[in-house]
Design a protein around this motif. Structure first.
Motif, short mmCIF file in Angstrom:
data_model
loop_
_atom_site.label_atom_id
_atom_site.label_comp_id
_atom_site.label_asym_id
_atom_site.label_seq_id
_atom_site.Cartn_x
_atom_site.Cartn_y
_atom_site.Cartn_z
N GLU A 139 38.96 -92.03 25.81
CA GLU A 139 38.61 -93.36 26.32
C GLU A 139 39.41 -94.43 25.60
OE1 GLU A 139 34.66 -96.25 26.31
OE2 GLU A 139 34.45 -94.09 25.94
N ALA A 140 39.52 -94.31 24.28
CA ALA A 140 40.28 -95.29 23.50
C ALA A 140 41.75 -95.28 23.91
CB ALA A 140 40.14 -94.98 22.01
N ALA A 141 42.32 -94.09 24.05
CA ALA A 141 43.73 -93.98 24.45
C ALA A 141 43.93 -94.54 25.85
CB ALA A 141 44.17 -92.52 24.40
N GLY A 142 42.96 -94.31 26.73
CA GLY A 142 43.07 -94.82 28.10
C GLY A 142 43.03 -96.33 28.18
N ARG A 143 42.31 -96.96 27.26
CA ARG A 143 42.27 -98.42 27.25
C ARG A 143 43.59 -99.02 26.79
NH1 ARG A 143 36.64 -100.39 24.63
NH2 ARG A 143 37.68 -102.40 25.03
N LEU A 144 44.41 -98.21 26.15
CA LEU A 144 45.74 -98.64 25.71
C LEU A 144 46.81 -97.86 26.46
CD1 LEU A 144 45.06 -98.43 21.83
CD2 LEU A 144 44.53 -100.31 23.35
N SER A 145 46.54 -97.54 27.71
CA SER A 145 47.38 -96.58 28.43
C SER A 145 48.85 -96.98 28.52
CB SER A 145 46.82 -96.33 29.84
OG SER A 145 46.71 -97.55 30.56
N ILE A 146 49.15 -98.22 28.83
CA ILE A 146 50.56 -98.62 28.96
C ILE A 146 51.23 -98.67 27.58
CG2 ILE A 146 52.14 -100.43 29.69
CD1 ILE A 146 50.36 -101.04 31.98
N SER A 147 50.53 -99.19 26.59
CA SER A 147 51.09 -99.20 25.23
C SER A 147 51.38 -97.78 24.77
CB SER A 147 50.10 -99.87 24.26
OG SER A 147 49.96 -101.24 24.54
N ASN A 148 50.45 -96.86 25.03
CA ASN A 148 50.65 -95.46 24.63
C ASN A 148 51.78 -94.80 25.42
OD1 ASN A 148 48.83 -94.91 22.48
ND2 ASN A 148 47.12 -94.98 23.92
N TYR A 149 51.86 -95.11 26.70
CA TYR A 149 52.92 -94.56 27.55
C TYR A 149 54.30 -94.99 27.04
CZ TYR A 149 55.91 -94.25 31.74
OH TYR A 149 56.95 -94.02 32.62
N LEU A 150 54.45 -96.26 26.74
CA LEU A 150 55.72 -96.77 26.24
C LEU A 150 56.01 -96.26 24.83
CD1 LEU A 150 55.52 -100.46 27.54
CD2 LEU A 150 56.84 -98.57 28.50
N SER A 157 51.33 -83.01 19.10
CA SER A 157 51.15 -83.65 17.78
C SER A 157 51.19 -85.16 17.90
CB SER A 157 52.25 -83.17 16.83
OG SER A 157 52.21 -81.77 16.66
N ILE A 158 52.14 -85.67 18.66
CA ILE A 158 52.24 -87.13 18.85
C ILE A 158 51.01 -87.65 19.59
CG2 ILE A 158 53.56 -88.97 19.98
CD1 ILE A 158 56.08 -87.28 19.49
N TYR A 159 50.56 -86.89 20.59
CA TYR A 159 49.39 -87.30 21.36
C TYR A 159 48.14 -87.31 20.47
CZ TYR A 159 45.74 -87.30 24.95
OH TYR A 159 44.64 -87.60 25.72
N ALA A 160 48.01 -86.32 19.59
CA ALA A 160 46.87 -86.29 18.67
C ALA A 160 46.88 -87.53 17.77
CB ALA A 160 46.90 -85.02 17.83
N PHE A 161 48.08 -87.91 17.32
CA PHE A 161 48.20 -89.14 16.53
C PHE A 161 47.77 -90.34 17.35
CE2 PHE A 161 50.85 -92.90 15.79
CZ PHE A 161 50.43 -93.24 14.50
N GLN A 162 48.18 -90.39 18.62
CA GLN A 162 47.81 -91.52 19.47
C GLN A 162 46.30 -91.61 19.67
OE1 GLN A 162 50.62 -90.68 22.88
NE2 GLN A 162 51.13 -92.84 22.57
N LEU A 163 45.63 -90.45 19.80
CA LEU A 163 44.18 -90.47 19.94
C LEU A 163 43.52 -91.08 18.71
CD1 LEU A 163 43.36 -86.97 21.52
CD2 LEU A 163 43.49 -89.19 22.67
N ALA A 164 43.99 -90.66 17.53
CA ALA A 164 43.41 -91.18 16.29
C ALA A 164 43.73 -92.66 16.12
CB ALA A 164 43.95 -90.38 15.10
N ALA A 165 44.99 -93.03 16.39
CA ALA A 165 45.40 -94.43 16.23
C ALA A 165 44.68 -95.33 17.24
CB ALA A 165 46.91 -94.54 16.39
N SER A 166 44.52 -94.84 18.47
CA SER A 166 43.84 -95.63 19.49
C SER A 166 42.38 -95.85 19.14
CB SER A 166 43.96 -94.94 20.86
OG SER A 166 45.31 -94.84 21.28
N THR A 167 41.74 -94.81 18.61
CA THR A 167 40.34 -94.92 18.20
C THR A 167 40.17 -95.95 17.10
OG1 THR A 167 39.95 -92.59 18.76
CG2 THR A 167 38.37 -93.63 17.28
N TRP A 168 41.09 -95.94 16.12
CA TRP A 168 41.06 -96.95 15.06
C TRP A 168 41.34 -98.34 15.62
CZ3 TRP A 168 44.74 -100.42 13.49
CH2 TRP A 168 44.52 -101.08 12.27
#
Length: 395
Positions: free
Chosen positions: A310-321, A353-364
């Protein structure tokens, strides 16, 4: 009347989780193109070993062409929600939407020409402009028109491919283009930033000509319409009352989708099986994933697992780029230069690995800020007013 953006808290949780899940699938597929000349090679011959073969086939069946349709349907769903909330405030939606899509187009152009040629934002923006002509239709008309626009042309294309195979039965099926693959390897492994940019632009224009635009009108646009119809039916709201219907539909779509996506491996790779795999199997699995995620989101016991999505999805474009920026820096010559030097298994492990980092970073991040950095710029420009950014008491 001054228009204010909808508060970040007024969201449909399952939609954000679907977006977050889509980011994983999109990244796994995009990663192959980040590190290899994927569109010019035969994947089963380019990489060697059982592990690489298994990785490729898993992605090809369960991921490839199954997540961009999901993201496209969510894009249509989101535009309808934005329209309804805008009209409730007595503000003209089309002007707001045109501004929003124009900004998305601009971001896509920067992404495509300066970062990665496989950009999808331009396509979404252009199809979004066309979609505005139909967004006011009712749910039934949107769903029916979207299904017809998707199924009929793609079925005709499938038949034409079958006829071409009958006319030329000895014509081998191959994706391999040695010259194009070598050109990509040279440009991305050793080229200057200018040479890499020239290669990017060459590949983008090759894949986005008039025929490409027409193709998007029978693939992306109808998915927008289907997603919009689902939004008007409130498909992902009050899920509990529809859970049996949604569960049976998810099972049927999953079984059918996996069977169609397995055709190239069951019946051999041909023009027909390859096209059916993506056009029909991919779309069916996308719908199944959406339903499964909606049902899973109703289970409170799964909240701890799904909250990072959910956190990653709220930052979907930022995470995509972010995915594009990091991957191209790793693989292109102006970064670490590993293009063409890793296997599909290693590339997929890196993506995870990068996606796992994004999940943690997005949650924070989402605990401290209302919007992702790109989302904040997008919203502020859309509403022509600086949006709230940092949450109160955020440390």
């Amino acid at each position: 009347m001054e228009l204010k953006a909808q508060p970040a808290g007024n969201r449909i949780v399952s939609i954000d989780r679907m977006r977050g899940f889509s980011l994983l699938g999109i990244f796994l597929v995009n990663m192959i193109s980040f590190h290899s000349p994927y569109f010019y090679i035969d994947p089963e011959k380019w990489w060697h070993g059982t592990l690489n073969l298994f990785t490729y086939r898993f992605i090809d069946i369960f991921v490839q062409a199954s997540f961009y349709p999901l993201f496209a349907m969510l894009f249509g769903y989101g535009l309808v929600i934005l329209r309804e909330r805008t009209l409730e405030k007595g503000v003209r939606f089309n002007l707001l939407a045109i501004r929003r899509l124009s900004i998305l187009l601009f971001m896509g152009l920067i992404h495509a020409f300066l970062i990665w040629e496989g950009d999808i934002l331009i396509t979404y923006a252009v199809c979004g402009f066309v979609f505005l002509l139909f967004i006011g239709w009712d749910a039934r008309r949107l769903l029916l028109s979207g299904l017809i626009l998707y199924v009929v042309p793609n079925l005709l294309l499938l038949c034409l491919l079958g006829m071409s195979m009958v006319a030329s039965p000895d014509e081998p099926f191959t994706m391999y283009n040695k010259e194009a693959a070598n050109q990509a390897l040279i440009a991305y492994q050793t080229g200057s930033f200018t040479e890499v940019t020239e290669q990017r632009m060459t590949e983008w224009f090759k894949n986005n000509d008039l025929m490409g635009f027409i193709f998007y009108l029978i693939t992306i646009l109808p998915l927008f319409m289907i997603g919009a119809g689902a939004a008007k039916l409130r498909l992902f709201e009050n899920v509990e009352s529809k859970r049996h219907m949604m569960a049976y539909s998810a099972i049927a779509l999953t079984i059918t989708g996996v069977l169609i996506k397995s055709l190239p491996f069951l019946k051999g790779r041909t023009l027909m099986t390859d096209y059916a795999q993506d056009a029909f199997g991919g779309a069916m699995l996308a719908m199944a994933y959406a339903l499964i995620m909606a049902l899973a989101s109703e289970k409170r016991i799964l909240d701890a697992v799904l909250a990072p999505l959910e956190a990653a999805g709220r930052l979907s474009i930022s995470n995509y780029l972010f995915q594009s920026i990091v991957a191209t820096l790793i693989f292109y010559s102006y970064g670490f230069g590993y293009y063409g030097k890793v296997s599909i298994f290693a590339g997929s492990a890196l993506a995870l690995s990068i996606y796992a980092f994004q999940l943690a970073a997005s949650t924070w991040y989402i605990k401290r800020y209302y919007y992702g950095p790109v989302e904040w710029i997008w919203r502020s420009a859309t509403y022509m007013k600086t949006q709230r950014f940092k949450k109160e008491n955020a440390s």
